[in-house]
Scaffold this motif. Sequence first.
Motif, PDB file in Angstrom:
ATOM      1  N   LYS A  43      -9.867   4.388  -8.553  1.00 57.66           N
ATOM      2  CA  LYS A  43      -9.705   5.772  -8.117  1.00 57.66           C
ATOM      3  C   LYS A  43      -9.292   6.665  -9.299  1.00 57.66           C
ATOM      4  O   LYS A  43      -9.820   7.751  -9.463  1.00 57.66           O
ATOM      5  CB  LYS A  43      -8.676   5.869  -6.993  1.00 57.66           C
ATOM      6  CG  LYS A  43      -8.520   7.261  -6.432  1.00 57.66           C
ATOM      7  CD  LYS A  43      -7.510   7.275  -5.311  1.00 57.66           C
ATOM      8  CE  LYS A  43      -7.381   8.629  -4.670  1.00 57.66           C
ATOM      9  NZ  LYS A  43      -6.925   9.682  -5.523  1.00 57.66           N
ATOM     10  N   GLU A  56      -7.865  -1.074  -6.741  1.00 59.58           N
ATOM     11  CA  GLU A  56      -8.343   0.109  -6.020  1.00 59.58           C
ATOM     12  C   GLU A  56      -7.785   1.376  -6.659  1.00 59.58           C
ATOM     13  O   GLU A  56      -8.503   2.365  -6.833  1.00 59.58           O
ATOM     14  CB  GLU A  56      -7.928   0.051  -4.551  1.00 59.58           C
ATOM     15  CG  GLU A  56      -8.669  -0.975  -3.738  1.00 59.58           C
ATOM     16  CD  GLU A  56      -8.085  -1.152  -2.341  1.00 59.58           C
ATOM     17  OE1 GLU A  56      -7.281  -0.298  -1.886  1.00 59.58           O
ATOM     18  OE2 GLU A  56      -8.418  -2.157  -1.696  1.00 59.58           O
ATOM     19  N   ILE A  57      -6.500   1.363  -7.010  1.00 56.25           N
ATOM     20  CA  ILE A  57      -5.880   2.523  -7.652  1.00 56.25           C
ATOM     21  C   ILE A  57      -6.540   2.781  -9.004  1.00 56.25           C
ATOM     22  O   ILE A  57      -6.858   3.919  -9.340  1.00 56.25           O
ATOM     23  CB  ILE A  57      -4.366   2.306  -7.839  1.00 56.25           C
ATOM     24  CG1 ILE A  57      -3.669   2.343  -6.494  1.00 56.25           C
ATOM     25  CG2 ILE A  57      -3.774   3.362  -8.767  1.00 56.25           C
ATOM     26  CD1 ILE A  57      -2.208   1.953  -6.562  1.00 56.25           C
ATOM     27  N   ILE A  81       2.832   1.345  -3.562  1.00 53.27           N
ATOM     28  CA  ILE A  81       2.001   1.414  -4.762  1.00 53.27           C
ATOM     29  C   ILE A  81       0.924   2.494  -4.638  1.00 53.27           C
ATOM     30  O   ILE A  81       0.738   3.293  -5.542  1.00 53.27           O
ATOM     31  CB  ILE A  81       1.345   0.042  -5.069  1.00 53.27           C
ATOM     32  CG1 ILE A  81       2.391  -1.072  -5.140  1.00 53.27           C
ATOM     33  CG2 ILE A  81       0.515   0.103  -6.348  1.00 53.27           C
ATOM     34  CD1 ILE A  81       3.482  -0.876  -6.163  1.00 53.27           C
ATOM     35  N   ALA A  82       0.226   2.522  -3.522  1.00 58.12           N
ATOM     36  CA  ALA A  82      -0.898   3.458  -3.388  1.00 58.12           C
ATOM     37  C   ALA A  82      -0.546   4.724  -2.620  1.00 58.12           C
ATOM     38  O   ALA A  82      -1.199   5.741  -2.780  1.00 58.12           O
ATOM     39  CB  ALA A  82      -2.072   2.756  -2.699  1.00 58.12           C
ATOM     40  N   GLN A  84       0.830  -1.201   0.000  1.00 48.82           N
ATOM     41  CA  GLN A  84       0.000   0.000   0.000  1.00 48.82           C
ATOM     42  C   GLN A  84       0.864   1.250   0.000  1.00 48.82           C
ATOM     43  O   GLN A  84       0.568   2.214  -0.696  1.00 48.82           O
ATOM     44  CB  GLN A  84      -0.943   0.005   1.206  1.00 48.82           C
ATOM     45  CG  GLN A  84      -2.105  -0.941   1.022  1.00 48.82           C
ATOM     46  CD  GLN A  84      -2.987  -1.015   2.252  1.00 48.82           C
ATOM     47  OE1 GLN A  84      -2.511  -1.002   3.377  1.00 48.82           O
ATOM     48  NE2 GLN A  84      -4.281  -1.126   2.023  1.00 48.82           N
ATOM     49  N   ILE A 140      -4.874  -3.998  -4.362  1.00 48.48           N
ATOM     50  CA  ILE A 140      -4.402  -2.614  -4.267  1.00 48.48           C
ATOM     51  C   ILE A 140      -4.390  -1.969  -5.644  1.00 48.48           C
ATOM     52  O   ILE A 140      -4.821  -0.824  -5.817  1.00 48.48           O
ATOM     53  CB  ILE A 140      -3.009  -2.575  -3.602  1.00 48.48           C
ATOM     54  CG1 ILE A 140      -3.136  -3.014  -2.138  1.00 48.48           C
ATOM     55  CG2 ILE A 140      -2.377  -1.184  -3.713  1.00 48.48           C
ATOM     56  CD1 ILE A 140      -1.819  -3.305  -1.463  1.00 48.48           C
ATOM     57  N   TRP A 141      -3.917  -2.695  -6.637  1.00 51.71           N
ATOM     58  CA  TRP A 141      -3.838  -2.165  -7.998  1.00 51.71           C
ATOM     59  C   TRP A 141      -5.237  -1.849  -8.547  1.00 51.71           C
ATOM     60  O   TRP A 141      -5.438  -0.830  -9.205  1.00 51.71           O
ATOM     61  CB  TRP A 141      -3.093  -3.152  -8.888  1.00 51.71           C
ATOM     62  CG  TRP A 141      -2.791  -2.627 -10.245  1.00 51.71           C
ATOM     63  CD1 TRP A 141      -3.213  -3.135 -11.433  1.00 51.71           C
ATOM     64  CD2 TRP A 141      -1.981  -1.489 -10.573  1.00 51.71           C
ATOM     65  NE1 TRP A 141      -2.725  -2.388 -12.472  1.00 51.71           N
ATOM     66  CE2 TRP A 141      -1.959  -1.368 -11.975  1.00 51.71           C
ATOM     67  CE3 TRP A 141      -1.270  -0.564  -9.821  1.00 51.71           C
ATOM     68  CZ2 TRP A 141      -1.272  -0.357 -12.637  1.00 51.71           C
ATOM     69  CZ3 TRP A 141      -0.584   0.449 -10.473  1.00 51.71           C
ATOM     70  CH2 TRP A 141      -0.581   0.537 -11.873  1.00 51.71           C
ATOM     71  N   GLY A 191       3.507   0.137  -9.992  1.00 49.91           N
ATOM     72  CA  GLY A 191       2.496  -0.874 -10.289  1.00 49.91           C
ATOM     73  C   GLY A 191       2.581  -1.358 -11.726  1.00 49.91           C
ATOM     74  O   GLY A 191       2.485  -2.551 -12.003  1.00 49.91           O
ATOM     75  N   GLY A 231       3.847   5.528  -7.259  1.00 46.76           N
ATOM     76  CA  GLY A 231       3.209   4.228  -7.113  1.00 46.76           C
ATOM     77  C   GLY A 231       2.591   3.666  -8.381  1.00 46.76           C
ATOM     78  O   GLY A 231       2.655   2.463  -8.629  1.00 46.76           O
ATOM     79  N   VAL A 232       2.008   4.525  -9.193  1.00 49.53           N
ATOM     80  CA  VAL A 232       1.387   4.045 -10.433  1.00 49.53           C
ATOM     81  C   VAL A 232       2.452   3.466 -11.356  1.00 49.53           C
ATOM     82  O   VAL A 232       2.266   2.378 -11.916  1.00 49.53           O
ATOM     83  CB  VAL A 232       0.578   5.167 -11.121  1.00 49.53           C
ATOM     84  CG1 VAL A 232       0.118   4.731 -12.501  1.00 49.53           C
ATOM     85  CG2 VAL A 232      -0.616   5.566 -10.264  1.00 49.53           C
TER      86      VAL A 232
END
Length: 107
Positions: A100, A96-97, A16-17, A13, A93-94, A26, A22-23
């Motif tokens: 978003k 969720e990103i 990556i987030a 988290q 997590i990926w 990922g 983080g992007v």
Amino acid sequence: MAPRSRSYRHLLQWLIAGTRGGVNRGKIIIELGGEPKNANQLGSALEVDYRTVRHHLDVMEKNGLITSMGERYGRMYFLSLELEQNWEIFEEIWNEIGNKLKKDDKE
């Protein structure tokens, strides 16, 4: 959830987030999930500057998300065994990103 997987979730988290790069990290992980690549191949595939890719690779290797073999420009990068074993956590997590980012694009 086991304590070890909880701490790994926190690490992912954060890397990556929770950080600005983080992007890109990922995207590098997704690329390496397909097959090992060197920094130049990753930069070309992601259309990201070589030095930026190298920075993210260094951060991820330091934190145990990836491993490498070889020397200099030929150094190949692989997902670590621990990341492979916790792939579902990364995917959560990926996703969720991604959700978003899609929401932010609509606003």
